[in-house]
Enzyme design. Structure first.
Site, mmCIF file in Angstrom:
data_model
loop_
_atom_site.group_PDB
_atom_site.id
_atom_site.type_symbol
_atom_site.label_atom_id
_atom_site.label_comp_id
_atom_site.label_asym_id
_atom_site.label_seq_id
_atom_site.Cartn_x
_atom_site.Cartn_y
_atom_site.Cartn_z
ATOM 1 N N LYS A 152 0.840 -1.197 0.000
ATOM 2 C CA LYS A 152 0.000 0.000 0.000
ATOM 3 C C LYS A 152 0.882 1.257 0.000
ATOM 4 O O LYS A 152 2.100 1.166 0.257
ATOM 5 C CB LYS A 152 -0.916 -0.036 1.231
ATOM 6 C CG LYS A 152 -1.856 -1.256 1.266
ATOM 7 C CD LYS A 152 -2.698 -1.239 2.549
ATOM 8 C CE LYS A 152 -3.529 -2.502 2.685
ATOM 9 N NZ LYS A 152 -4.339 -2.492 3.947
ATOM 10 N N TYR A 200 -12.198 -3.184 -2.147
ATOM 11 C CA TYR A 200 -12.642 -3.229 -0.750
ATOM 12 C C TYR A 200 -14.168 -3.207 -0.629
ATOM 13 O O TYR A 200 -14.709 -2.775 0.398
ATOM 14 C CB TYR A 200 -12.029 -2.066 0.028
ATOM 15 C CG TYR A 200 -10.570 -2.295 0.404
ATOM 16 C CD1 TYR A 200 -10.178 -3.443 1.107
ATOM 17 C CD2 TYR A 200 -9.591 -1.371 0.095
ATOM 18 C CE1 TYR A 200 -8.847 -3.657 1.463
ATOM 19 C CE2 TYR A 200 -8.252 -1.574 0.444
ATOM 20 C CZ TYR A 200 -7.901 -2.720 1.134
ATOM 21 O OH TYR A 200 -6.581 -2.936 1.499
ATOM 22 N N ASN A 244 -1.312 -0.309 7.627
ATOM 23 C CA ASN A 244 -0.700 -1.621 7.853
ATOM 24 C C ASN A 244 0.094 -2.150 6.657
ATOM 25 O O ASN A 244 0.431 -3.329 6.604
ATOM 26 C CB ASN A 244 -1.737 -2.631 8.363
ATOM 27 C CG ASN A 244 -2.850 -2.889 7.366
ATOM 28 O OD1 ASN A 244 -2.802 -2.404 6.247
ATOM 29 N ND2 ASN A 244 -3.842 -3.664 7.784
ATOM 30 N N HIS A 255 -1.390 -5.589 1.578
ATOM 31 C CA HIS A 255 -2.624 -6.358 1.398
ATOM 32 C C HIS A 255 -2.286 -7.753 0.894
ATOM 33 O O HIS A 255 -1.378 -7.922 0.087
ATOM 34 C CB HIS A 255 -3.540 -5.692 0.360
ATOM 35 C CG HIS A 255 -4.665 -6.581 -0.075
ATOM 36 N ND1 HIS A 255 -5.832 -6.697 0.646
ATOM 37 C CD2 HIS A 255 -4.777 -7.455 -1.114
ATOM 38 C CE1 HIS A 255 -6.620 -7.586 0.047
ATOM 39 N NE2 HIS A 255 -6.002 -8.053 -1.019
ATOM 40 N N GLU A 309 -9.424 -10.629 -7.124
ATOM 41 C CA GLU A 309 -8.494 -9.501 -7.006
ATOM 42 C C GLU A 309 -7.439 -9.509 -8.115
ATOM 43 O O GLU A 309 -7.108 -8.448 -8.674
ATOM 44 C CB GLU A 309 -7.839 -9.525 -5.615
ATOM 45 C CG GLU A 309 -8.851 -9.169 -4.514
ATOM 46 C CD GLU A 309 -8.362 -9.459 -3.106
ATOM 47 O OE1 GLU A 309 -7.194 -9.903 -2.945
ATOM 48 O OE2 GLU A 309 -9.142 -9.237 -2.159
HETATM 49 P P1 DAT Z 1 -6.870 -7.497 5.762
HETATM 50 O O1 DAT Z 1 -6.168 -6.350 5.063
HETATM 51 O O2 DAT Z 1 -5.988 -8.120 6.809
HETATM 52 O O3 DAT Z 1 -7.444 -8.505 4.800
HETATM 53 P P2 DAT Z 1 -9.604 -6.543 6.144
HETATM 54 O O4 DAT Z 1 -9.923 -7.157 4.817
HETATM 55 O O5 DAT Z 1 -10.499 -6.883 7.283
HETATM 56 O O6 DAT Z 1 -8.098 -6.871 6.592
HETATM 57 O O7 DAT Z 1 -9.583 -4.956 6.022
HETATM 58 C C1 DAT Z 1 -8.986 -4.352 4.902
HETATM 59 C C2 DAT Z 1 -8.195 -3.154 5.342
HETATM 60 O O8 DAT Z 1 -9.069 -2.202 5.923
HETATM 61 C C3 DAT Z 1 -7.157 -3.417 6.427
HETATM 62 O O9 DAT Z 1 -5.953 -3.932 5.911
HETATM 63 C C4 DAT Z 1 -6.993 -2.064 7.017
HETATM 64 C C5 DAT Z 1 -8.386 -1.491 6.943
HETATM 65 N N1 DAT Z 1 -9.073 -1.689 8.216
HETATM 66 C C6 DAT Z 1 -9.622 -2.834 8.666
HETATM 67 N N2 DAT Z 1 -10.156 -2.686 9.879
HETATM 68 C C7 DAT Z 1 -9.932 -1.384 10.202
HETATM 69 C C8 DAT Z 1 -10.256 -0.573 11.328
HETATM 70 N N3 DAT Z 1 -10.898 -1.078 12.386
HETATM 71 N N4 DAT Z 1 -9.862 0.711 11.300
HETATM 72 C C9 DAT Z 1 -9.218 1.245 10.249
HETATM 73 N N5 DAT Z 1 -8.894 0.544 9.147
HETATM 74 C C10 DAT Z 1 -9.253 -0.746 9.132
HETATM 75 MG MG MG Z 2 -9.051 -8.449 3.548
#
Ligand code: DAT
Ligand code: MG
Length: 153
Positions: A11, A51, A116, A119, A130
């Site tokens: 990212k 997303y 973080n 992805h 994806e």
């Molecule tokens: P991942 O990236 O581990 O697959 P996810 O699909 O649940 O996680 O969420 C996608 C992204 O959204 C994640 O990398 C960061 C953001 N995100 C998730 N939960 C969040 C939160 N509580 N606050 C802010 N950003 C968040």
């Molecule tokens: Mg995810």
């Protein structure tokens, strides 16, 4: 595990942090094969579709803005190998860096769930979707390691 492909993306914060080589190194040295890579500033449409399952979440808009800002590109990749979808998630670490194990990318280099760095697809279905969203078929390459027998038996 069978041979799979997964979508991995560094990212914009990961690019700003100088983590591109580190991420590639971890997947490459594990034994996985890089079959697609490009730098891209995703359109709003692409980021929203990527997303799409998070549309109802309060952080969705900020997430899309951060992915699309263009203050750094996303480094989009396709990695291939045995069980690469699940193993890729382990290499990356838990979504919230405060839960991510040391030794994982998020565990070693990040603090905040909103930054973080990386992805990775979470299932075969999402990997397929994806890869199709981010890459044209001609941008993903079938190739063999000449030393494959030393990695996979
Ligand atoms: P991942 O990236 O581990 O697959 P996810 O699909 O649940 O996680 O969420 C996608 C992204 O959204 C994640 O990398 C960061 C953001 N995100 C998730 N939960 C969040 C939160 N509580 N606050 C802010 N950003 C968040
Ligand atoms: Mg995810």
């Amino acid at each position: 595990g069978g041979i799979e492909r997964t979508f991995i993306a560094i990212k914009p914060d990961g690019v700003q942090r100088g983590l591109v080589a580190e991420v590639i190194n971890r997947f490459e040295r594990k034994g996985y094969k890089l079959v697609g890579i490009k730098a891209i500033v995703p359109s709003k449409e692409l980021a929203e579709e990527h997303y799409g399952d998070l549309k109802a979440r309060p952080f969705y808009k900020g997430l899309v803005n951060y992915m699309t800002s263009g203050r750094a590109p996303v480094i989009a990749m396709v990695w291939e190998g045995p069980d690469v979808i699940r193993q890729g998630r382990r290499i990356i670490g838990a979504t919230n860096p405060l839960d991510a194990e040391p030794g994982s990318i998020r565990g070693d280099y990040t603090i905040s769930v909103g930054r973080n760095a990386i992805h990775g697809s979470d299932s075969f279905e999402s990997a397929t979707i994806e890869i199709g969203l981010w890459f044209k078929p001609t941008e993903v390459f079938d190739w063999k390691f000449t030393h494959e027998e030393w990695i996979i038996s």
